[in-house]
Design a protein around this motif. Structure first.
Motif, PDB file in Angstrom:
ATOM      1  N   ARG A 240       0.811  -1.227   0.000  1.00 49.27           N
ATOM      2  CA  ARG A 240       0.000   0.000   0.000  1.00 49.27           C
ATOM      3  C   ARG A 240       0.837   1.266   0.000  1.00 49.27           C
ATOM      4  NH1 ARG A 240      -5.435  -0.283   1.715  1.00 49.27           N
ATOM      5  NH2 ARG A 240      -6.186  -2.428   1.647  1.00 49.27           N
TER       6      ARG A 240
ATOM      7  N   SER B  14      -6.030   2.772  -2.523  1.00 48.28           N
ATOM      8  CA  SER B  14      -5.521   1.683  -1.685  1.00 48.28           C
ATOM      9  C   SER B  14      -4.148   2.057  -1.148  1.00 48.28           C
ATOM     10  CB  SER B  14      -5.457   0.373  -2.490  1.00 48.28           C
ATOM     11  OG  SER B  14      -6.729  -0.017  -2.919  1.00 48.28           O
ATOM     12  N   GLY B  15      -4.126   2.996  -0.202  1.00 53.78           N
ATOM     13  CA  GLY B  15      -2.889   3.425   0.438  1.00 53.78           C
ATOM     14  C   GLY B  15      -2.880   3.037   1.897  1.00 53.78           C
TER      15      GLY B  15
ATOM     16  N   LEU C 170      -5.801   1.730   4.633  1.00 57.91           N
ATOM     17  CA  LEU C 170      -5.453   0.512   5.373  1.00 57.91           C
ATOM     18  C   LEU C 170      -5.610   0.737   6.874  1.00 57.91           C
ATOM     19  CD1 LEU C 170      -4.277  -2.395   5.283  1.00 57.91           C
ATOM     20  CD2 LEU C 170      -2.000  -1.367   5.452  1.00 57.91           C
TER      21      LEU C 170
END
Length: 319
Positions: free
Chosen positions: A100, A267-268, A272
């Motif tokens: 990520r 989606s980093g 997360l």
């Protein structure tokens, strides 16, 4: 001279390590004290959960040990680059973070380029055109930008540039350089707006203070062109606080990506972290928070080291 330099470097490294140690304990204790029992999640929920099964899970994951014992075990593993295993995904936390992190890093770097170029440029323009309508317009625009939260800016940008005009995608991070730039333009802009306002204000004030110095007045009186005065004397003397502020803002952007990544479906590590908190995935939450704090400390330490090189007066005062 060499001994003095070695002592200074040693003190700086010791300070960084002590700060990281304190921050790691605060992070671990905060996650430890968070509402919710990870043992219940690991056991598969409260349905048909027996005290024996709960005790077994606690012993298996060392959740029955005191806080300091768990912290010592976690810290020892972190030193050996073992961030544990995710409760939710059953994968290594290091692998999840590594997958990520590039998206978040690209977003932060893009936002940094935007707020440095636009913020410093606006600040220089306002300082050069001080007490004119240009100065008032820059100050008014930056005040408005600073007052808009990042999630509100994200919604407005998506609505206008993404949906109405269709210029930019509103979800995903893209693939390839040009496609990634298109996908990350709106997230980076929403992330950079508040920073842009702050940097422009600092740049303007630093330029105004530098322009009031005696050697600038002497250069102006000797007939040096105004453009050369601004470039060689005013801007050069103002670089210290400008670079310092840019570094501090960039360091704090890792935490700011949480809202932006969620809004744009990126989606980093920010998204997360949100998912880890919602599912009580403590190892992931601790690792992401530790990474954010480490990034902030490293960047601010580098800025502190570079500042004396830009402004020798700081070095002289330190002595």
């Amino acid at each position: 001279m060499a001994l003095r330099l070695a002592l200074r470097v040693g003190r700086r490294i010791t300070g960084v390590l002590a700060t990281l140690l304190a921050a790691s304990f605060v992070i671990f204790a905060a996650v430890y004290a968070a509402p919710g029992d990870p043992a219940v999640f690991l056991a598969g929920g409260r349905d048909k959960l027996t005290p024996e099964r709960l005790a077994q899970v606690r012993a298996e994951y060392h959740l029955d040990e005191p806080l300091f014992v768990q912290y010592g075990r976690w810290l020892w593993d972190c030193v050996h680059l073992d961030l544990g295993r995710s409760f939710k995904y059953s994968d290594q936390v290091a692998d999840l973070v590594a997958a990520r992190f590039p998206t978040t890093l690209q977003l932060v770097l893009y936002a940094t380029v935007l707020f440095v170029v636009l913020g410093v440029g606006a600040g220089v323009l306002a300082a050069v055109k001080r007490s004119t309508w240009v100065d008032s317009a820059v100050v008014g625009a930056t005040t408005l930008a600073a007052s808009v939260p990042s999630f509100v800016a994200a919604i407005a940008l998506v609505s206008f540039f993404g949906v109405r005009l269709g210029w930019f995608p509103v979800t995903g991070s893209g693939s390839g350089f040009l496609d990634t730039v298109r996908h990350l333009t709106l997230p980076a802009l929403s992330l950079a707006l508040g920073a842009l306002a702050l940097v422009s204000r600092v740049t303007r004030q630093a330029m105004v203070d530098a322009a009031a110095s005696d050697h600038v007045e002497a250069a102006r009186a000797s007939g040096v062109p105004e453009r050369d005065i601004v470039r060689r004397h005013v801007l050069r003397n103002a670089l210290g606080p400008i670079v310092t502020m840019c570094g501090l803002v960039m360091a704090g952007m890792l935490a700011g990506t949480v809202v932006v990544e969620t809004a744009f479906g990126l989606s980093g590590i920010g998204s997360l972290l949100v998912g880890a908190i919602n599912t009580h995935d403590f190892p992931v939450a601790q690792a992401v928070l530790l990474l954010m704090v480490t990034g902030y400390i490293v960047v601010t330490t580098l800025v502190d080291a570079v500042h004396p090189l830009l402004d020798p007066r700081v070095e002289g005062a330190a002595r």
